[in-house]
Design a protein around this motif. Sequence first.
Motif, PDB file in Angstrom:
ATOM      1  N   SER A   1      23.472 -29.352 157.743  1.00 13.12           N
ATOM      2  CA  SER A   1      23.393 -30.452 158.705  1.00 13.12           C
ATOM      3  C   SER A   1      22.579 -30.065 159.938  1.00 13.12           C
ATOM      4  CB  SER A   1      24.815 -30.870 159.124  1.00 13.12           C
ATOM      5  OG  SER A   1      25.524 -29.765 159.688  1.00 13.12           O
TER       6      SER A   1
ATOM      7  N   ALA B   1      23.505 -24.831 148.443  1.00 13.95           N
ATOM      8  CA  ALA B   1      23.132 -26.184 148.057  1.00 13.95           C
ATOM      9  C   ALA B   1      24.008 -27.240 148.726  1.00 13.95           C
ATOM     10  CB  ALA B   1      23.194 -26.334 146.541  1.00 13.95           C
ATOM     11  N   THR B   2      25.223 -26.861 149.134  1.00 10.35           N
ATOM     12  CA  THR B   2      26.144 -27.837 149.720  1.00 10.35           C
ATOM     13  C   THR B   2      26.593 -27.482 151.129  1.00 10.35           C
ATOM     14  OG1 THR B   2      28.059 -26.711 148.747  1.00 10.35           O
ATOM     15  CG2 THR B   2      27.017 -28.438 147.432  1.00 10.35           C
TER      16      THR B   2
ATOM     17  N   ALA C   1      17.660 -25.397 150.933  1.00 10.21           N
ATOM     18  CA  ALA C   1      19.035 -25.646 151.375  1.00 10.21           C
ATOM     19  C   ALA C   1      18.972 -26.719 152.452  1.00 10.21           C
ATOM     20  CB  ALA C   1      19.668 -24.373 151.916  1.00 10.21           C
ATOM     21  N   HIS C   2      19.994 -27.528 152.549  1.00  8.40           N
ATOM     22  CA  HIS C   2      19.928 -28.660 153.479  1.00  8.40           C
ATOM     23  C   HIS C   2      21.193 -28.756 154.339  1.00  8.40           C
ATOM     24  CE1 HIS C   2      16.359 -29.962 151.308  1.00  8.40           C
ATOM     25  NE2 HIS C   2      17.032 -29.780 150.186  1.00  8.40           N
TER      26      HIS C   2
ATOM     27  N   THR D   1      31.982 -26.962 155.058  1.00  6.05           N
ATOM     28  CA  THR D   1      31.422 -26.061 154.042  1.00  6.05           C
ATOM     29  C   THR D   1      30.378 -25.157 154.698  1.00  6.05           C
ATOM     30  OG1 THR D   1      29.785 -27.742 153.424  1.00  6.05           O
ATOM     31  CG2 THR D   1      31.811 -27.642 152.138  1.00  6.05           C
TER      32      THR D   1
ATOM     33  N   ASP E   1      27.911 -21.611 149.009  1.00  2.00           N
ATOM     34  CA  ASP E   1      26.973 -22.424 148.235  1.00  2.00           C
ATOM     35  C   ASP E   1      25.923 -23.013 149.162  1.00  2.00           C
ATOM     36  OD1 ASP E   1      25.627 -24.100 146.540  1.00  2.00           O
ATOM     37  OD2 ASP E   1      27.388 -25.234 145.875  1.00  2.00           O
TER      38      ASP E   1
ATOM     39  N   GLU F   1      27.179 -27.120 154.915  1.00  3.99           N
ATOM     40  CA  GLU F   1      26.814 -27.872 156.117  1.00  3.99           C
ATOM     41  C   GLU F   1      26.311 -26.944 157.218  1.00  3.99           C
ATOM     42  OE1 GLU F   1      29.984 -30.985 157.005  1.00  3.99           O
ATOM     43  OE2 GLU F   1      30.966 -29.731 155.475  1.00  3.99           O
TER      44      GLU F   1
END
Length: 372
Positions: free
Chosen positions: A246, A159-160, A243-244, A200, A157, A162
């Motif tokens: 870390s 969107a989530t 997408a974000h 993730t 995913d 890391e």
Amino acid sequence: MRFKRTLVAAMVSFTCLAGTGAAAAGAAVSAEQIAVTTPPAGSTGWLHDRSLGVTMPDPATASATDVADFFAGLTDAQQQRLVAAYPLVVGNLDGAPLALRYQANHLAMQAELDRLKKQDPQSAAQIAMLTQLTQPGHQVIAFDPRSRGLVAEVFGDLATAEKVSVLVPGSDIDLAHFAKVQDEAQALRAEEQQVSPGTTTAAIAWADYVTPVGLGADAATSRLADAAAPRLTRFLAGLAVTAHPSTPPSLFCHSYGSVVCGVAAPTLHATGTVTDMVVLGSPGMDIDGASALGEGVRLWATVRNATDWIGNVPYLEFAGLGHGQDPTSPGFGSHLVASTGAAGHNGYYAPGTASLRNYADIALGQYGDVTS
């Protein structure tokens, strides 16, 4: 005379750069491939569409940020109208919302699958792959039926996630042969999850460029890489706004894919869209050394296993042929990555190999655990 002998030797040697074993199979010299450098079908109609009362972002020139801002200003109904009317444009528009790209590419792939079944039923491999990719659960973030078929798929995913990894394959990869990169992306993500179950992750099989085929000059020059590099940089810029993770994504560049990554390196450094670049089975990167990536981007070079035929290719650049120094050579400036247990040119992602474990550690940012 010496010049002629050297040139001939270079030309013969570099016909070996077929990334998935065509050399070993004795494939014939291939025809020149035509790079895809223009926006997908439907772009002209898209640009002239005034039905929403707004100016449409140019698929050829709009930045990912501008594209993201454009879609943010639309209603859900307006977004859905564009997906239905221009699936190839939306599906390949870096900066567009991820869910819309997946939806648009599903429509585009289904249309191409229907066309092939009616008009070209002999294209069994393409039909089989499109049949798979149009099944529920697949997240195709790029698709273009031109050339031999360009495609990129997301596992996990975005969107989530890391941590995000992007795999850039080498020669002979296209829609019909996409399964190889799918398997590698899934193997890397599975290893990451085993190493760090609480993190993730997402892995992207990025085969969204025209690769060299078989034995020929395409693999020995940077022509196709020059065309592919802007596609890769735009894709990564799109990830940065949709997408974000870390940290920025890690790039894993196999064989001719390492040439693509090398050509893209200056732009990737300038935009800050990559933290780590890993090359494996590399014929050279068309750069003088790791310093070309600039500060903030680490270059990792995988130590070749004894049965990888790429080691028999001379590392040089001569009269437009070849891709320069060996990234694993002393003085190039790479961090070396062990590949114990890997076999052949395509074995670096095999489960149980030191290379796969090291790739997972790099992608996760666990640099102290990487072995050389």
